[in-house]
Design an enzyme around this catalytic site. Sequence first.
Site, PDB file in Angstrom:
ATOM      1  CE1 TYR A  87      -9.382  -3.043  -0.108  1.00 61.42           C
ATOM      2  CE2 TYR A  87      -8.495  -1.095  -1.162  1.00 61.42           C
ATOM      3  CZ  TYR A  87      -8.311  -2.219  -0.402  1.00 61.42           C
ATOM      4  OH  TYR A  87      -7.063  -2.542   0.073  1.00 61.42           O
TER       5      TYR A  87
ATOM      6  CE  LYS B 109      -4.009  -2.282   2.133  1.00 54.97           C
ATOM      7  NZ  LYS B 109      -5.003  -2.256   3.243  1.00 54.97           N
TER       8      LYS B 109
ATOM      9  CG  HIS C 237      -5.245  -6.303  -0.550  1.00 54.61           C
ATOM     10  ND1 HIS C 237      -6.502  -6.386   0.003  1.00 54.61           N
ATOM     11  CD2 HIS C 237      -5.232  -7.158  -1.609  1.00 54.61           C
ATOM     12  CE1 HIS C 237      -7.218  -7.260  -0.712  1.00 54.61           C
ATOM     13  NE2 HIS C 237      -6.474  -7.744  -1.689  1.00 54.61           N
TER      14      HIS C 237
ATOM     15  CG  ASN D 132      -3.832  -2.328   6.777  1.00 54.74           C
ATOM     16  OD1 ASN D 132      -3.681  -1.962   5.625  1.00 54.74           O
ATOM     17  ND2 ASN D 132      -4.807  -3.123   7.154  1.00 54.74           N
TER      18      ASN D 132
ATOM     19  CD  GLU E  32      -8.673  -9.295  -3.976  1.00 54.37           C
ATOM     20  OE1 GLU E  32      -9.520  -9.014  -3.108  1.00 54.37           O
ATOM     21  OE2 GLU E  32      -7.490  -9.574  -3.690  1.00 54.37           O
TER      22      GLU E  32
HETATM   23  P1  RTP Z   1      -6.987  -6.183   3.038  1.00 58.83           P
HETATM   24  O1  RTP Z   1      -8.289  -6.432   2.319  1.00 58.83           O
HETATM   25  O2  RTP Z   1      -6.422  -4.795   2.805  1.00 58.83           O
HETATM   26  O3  RTP Z   1      -5.972  -7.276   2.833  1.00 58.83           O
HETATM   27  O4  RTP Z   1      -7.265  -6.210   4.595  1.00 58.83           O
HETATM   28  P2  RTP Z   1      -8.165  -7.211   5.417  1.00 58.83           P
HETATM   29  O5  RTP Z   1      -8.786  -8.246   4.524  1.00 58.83           O
HETATM   30  O6  RTP Z   1      -7.327  -7.669   6.549  1.00 58.83           O
HETATM   31  O7  RTP Z   1      -9.272  -6.200   5.948  1.00 58.83           O
HETATM   32  P3  RTP Z   1     -10.661  -5.786   5.279  1.00 58.83           P
HETATM   33  O8  RTP Z   1     -11.726  -6.020   6.277  1.00 58.83           O
HETATM   34  O9  RTP Z   1     -10.807  -6.380   3.914  1.00 58.83           O
HETATM   35  O10 RTP Z   1     -10.477  -4.219   5.150  1.00 58.83           O
HETATM   36  C1  RTP Z   1      -9.830  -3.649   4.037  1.00 58.83           C
HETATM   37  C2  RTP Z   1      -8.959  -2.525   4.484  1.00 58.83           C
HETATM   38  O11 RTP Z   1      -9.748  -1.436   4.934  1.00 58.83           O
HETATM   39  C3  RTP Z   1      -9.058  -0.751   5.976  1.00 58.83           C
HETATM   40  N1  RTP Z   1      -9.876  -0.790   7.176  1.00 58.83           N
HETATM   41  N2  RTP Z   1      -9.932   0.192   8.007  1.00 58.83           N
HETATM   42  N3  RTP Z   1     -10.446   1.850  10.234  1.00 58.83           N
HETATM   43  C4  RTP Z   1     -11.109   0.687  10.111  1.00 58.83           C
HETATM   44  O12 RTP Z   1     -11.946   0.323  10.917  1.00 58.83           O
HETATM   45  C5  RTP Z   1     -10.771  -0.166   8.978  1.00 58.83           C
HETATM   46  N4  RTP Z   1     -11.256  -1.362   8.748  1.00 58.83           N
HETATM   47  C6  RTP Z   1     -10.682  -1.764   7.587  1.00 58.83           C
HETATM   48  C7  RTP Z   1      -7.738  -1.446   6.169  1.00 58.83           C
HETATM   49  O13 RTP Z   1      -6.788  -0.786   5.333  1.00 58.83           O
HETATM   50  C8  RTP Z   1      -8.038  -2.832   5.669  1.00 58.83           C
HETATM   51  O14 RTP Z   1      -6.853  -3.508   5.276  1.00 58.83           O
HETATM   52 MG    MG Z   2      -9.806  -7.793   2.759  1.00 59.31          MG
END
Ligand code: RTP
Ligand code: MG
Length: 142
Positions: A51, A11, A117, A114, A128
């Site tokens: 997204y 990212k 991804h 973070n 994707e």
């Molecule tokens: P990613 O898709 O980026 O690999 O991350 P992930 O599956 O672990 O998390 P996901 O639930 O898919 O969320 C996508 C991205 O959105 C941001 N996020 N921010 N501030 C918040 O509450 C929050 N929740 C999610 C993060 O950048 C997360 O990786």
């Molecule tokens: Mg995710």
Amino acid sequence: MAIERTLSIIKPNAVAKDAIGAILGRFEAAGLKIVAARMLHMSREQASAFYAIHQGKPFFDELVDFMISGPVMVQVLEGEDAVAKNREIMGATNPAQAAPGTIRADFADSFTENAAHGSDSPENAAVEIAFFFPEGVCPRTR
Ligand code: RTP
Ligand code: MG
């Protein structure tokens, strides 16, 4: 265990801190092969489409603003159990909960910023990968 492919994104915050090499090195050290890679600066339309599953959630606008704040490095990783292995190497979504030595523990700046991804299932990985590599991904021959 099956050989899988998964989509990984370094990212904008991790690109900005010159962590591309360190992060790609972790994938290779864990036995995940890089079979495709490109760097790009996403448009708002691209990031919103990528997204789309999160559209309407409270963090959506902040997430899209962040993902278009600078270039990202996108790669396809291939290896045994690649989807789960990549997510293990990345660590928990919330960096405060990410295990020591994971990418997010070492390179995240916040929950949103973070660092990485990773696809969350082989099915989503296929979608994707096609999103960023519509021309297809050539197999590694060695
Ligand atoms: P990613 O898709 O980026 O690999 O991350 P992930 O599956 O672990 O998390 P996901 O639930 O898919 O969320 C996508 C991205 O959105 C941001 N996020 N921010 N501030 C918040 O509450 C929050 N929740 C999610 C993060 O950048 C997360 O990786
Ligand atoms: Mg995710």
